[in-house]
Design an enzyme around this catalytic site. Sequence first.
Site, PDB file in Angstrom:
ATOM      1  N   SER A  95       3.149  -3.537  -8.644  1.00 58.87           N
ATOM      2  CA  SER A  95       4.342  -2.933  -8.985  1.00 58.87           C
ATOM      3  C   SER A  95       5.524  -3.845  -9.745  1.00 58.87           C
ATOM      4  O   SER A  95       6.143  -3.387 -10.685  1.00 58.87           O
ATOM      5  CB  SER A  95       5.220  -2.513  -7.645  1.00 58.87           C
ATOM      6  OG  SER A  95       5.345  -3.658  -7.002  1.00 58.87           O
TER       7      SER A  95
ATOM      8  N   HIS B 142       1.263   3.052  -8.354  1.00 58.78           N
ATOM      9  CA  HIS B 142       1.582   3.059  -9.896  1.00 58.78           C
ATOM     10  C   HIS B 142       0.239   3.473 -10.430  1.00 58.78           C
ATOM     11  O   HIS B 142       0.045   3.104 -11.683  1.00 58.78           O
ATOM     12  CB  HIS B 142       2.050   1.697 -10.274  1.00 58.78           C
ATOM     13  CG  HIS B 142       3.281   1.348  -9.571  1.00 58.78           C
ATOM     14  ND1 HIS B 142       4.561   1.910  -9.904  1.00 58.78           N
ATOM     15  CD2 HIS B 142       3.633   0.759  -8.353  1.00 58.78           C
ATOM     16  CE1 HIS B 142       5.421   1.396  -9.004  1.00 58.78           C
ATOM     17  NE2 HIS B 142       5.015   0.757  -8.101  1.00 58.78           N
TER      18      HIS B 142
ATOM     19  N   LYS C 200       6.387   8.724  -8.244  1.00 56.95           N
ATOM     20  CA  LYS C 200       6.329   7.849  -9.595  1.00 56.95           C
ATOM     21  C   LYS C 200       5.849   8.984 -10.492  1.00 56.95           C
ATOM     22  O   LYS C 200       6.414   9.821 -11.238  1.00 56.95           O
ATOM     23  CB  LYS C 200       5.538   6.789  -9.272  1.00 56.95           C
ATOM     24  CG  LYS C 200       6.302   5.877  -8.251  1.00 56.95           C
ATOM     25  CD  LYS C 200       6.017   4.404  -7.695  1.00 56.95           C
ATOM     26  CE  LYS C 200       6.738   3.895  -6.991  1.00 56.95           C
ATOM     27  NZ  LYS C 200       6.962   4.178  -5.755  1.00 56.95           N
TER      28      LYS C 200
END
Length: 395
Positions: free
Chosen positions: A178, A206, A243
Amino acid sequence: MEFLIRELKELEKNGLFRQLNRIVDSSSDTWITIEDRRVLNLCSNNYLGLANDIRLKDAAIEAIKKYGVGSGASRLVSGDNLLHHKLEENLAKFKNTEKCIVFNSGYAANLGLISSLVSRQDIVFCDKLNHASIIDGAILSRAELRRYPHNDITTLNRLIKKFQDYKKKLIVTDSVFSMDGDIAPLEELIELAQKYNCMLMLDEAHATGVLGSKGRGALEFLGLEKRLENKNNFIIQMGTLSKAFGSFGAYVCGSKDLIDYLINHSRPFIYSTSLPPAISAASIKALEIVENGSALRQQLMDNVSFFKKRLLSLGFNLGCSQTQIIPLITKDPILTMEFSKRLFEDGIFVQGIRPPTVPVGQARLRITIMATHRQQDLEFALQRFEKIGRELCLI
Ligand code: PLP
């Protein structure tokens, strides 16, 4: 309470004092409003620009009209909405696993997953740069915790050999780190896990929506999905919907047994009010877009390689980033915050990241690129990075 003042002063002296002083008064997008000023947003995890997408907003509004705002209780009481099930079915299909369960956040998923899978007689092997929620889950589990140097397979191998007599063994890693944007050596990790009969948990926060031609994440990107074909799989995939999906919450995908086990043992799942219907509806829509989102992913990667190449040519230290997360490493927390402040004065928002989020001596600006940044946005940013980088003697 004098210790509060003393410890806060110490943080301030070392450039480590954190403040909520960037209050956003607009939607999360490429340009946002802070303190009545429009600034270019270069520090959001909204990688595909879906957080303010009209299709997600419409889906959320429709769900509110039908189901209201709150879900009313935890899933095991009266808060188990049809949309949770639809989202889970779609995510399990997307990830090609037997089953899926959604959690209220990535933090809750990591806490709930790790602390229910292992306990006192067990051991967790954890990459040193894994996300804080993974460390916290491991600590909460009371299992033995061994942290191995970042992506260091040789040391991990040695550690597992040494501790192979533990009852259950869990290797856990971010698939995309991250704060550094590099990718874990998943093939080697899968081999180690198989060899020593370990469970392997991947945090795809991610990677989901970003990596792989269908956006399924790092296993797809690295051509390793075949390893999931065994139904008794030892690989557990966790990821967030907050995200690239532009929504909120998280998922765990795996075997039916794993998911049933979590429903029965995972305390953040059992003892917390479930995700609101609007969020489930937005996530269902986001998944549809992600699955058909190869053009968006290509746009993101084009933006990333353009921006990275130009920053490198200016002489900035970008660590080992392989993805949309670009660390601009200054090493010093005070310098990092000064860089962030001057960029903000020039219309660019990038947060400084300091210890303990990153190791001491590794302070950085964490730049994140979005598919929806335009060429002129990136050019505008590059000019400012160059000017301020020179003023601060970083290049
Ligand atoms: N895992 C990783 C790797 C993350 O970077 C984050 C959040 O930034 C989380 C988990 C937690 O996810 P959430 O923000 O949904 O709680």
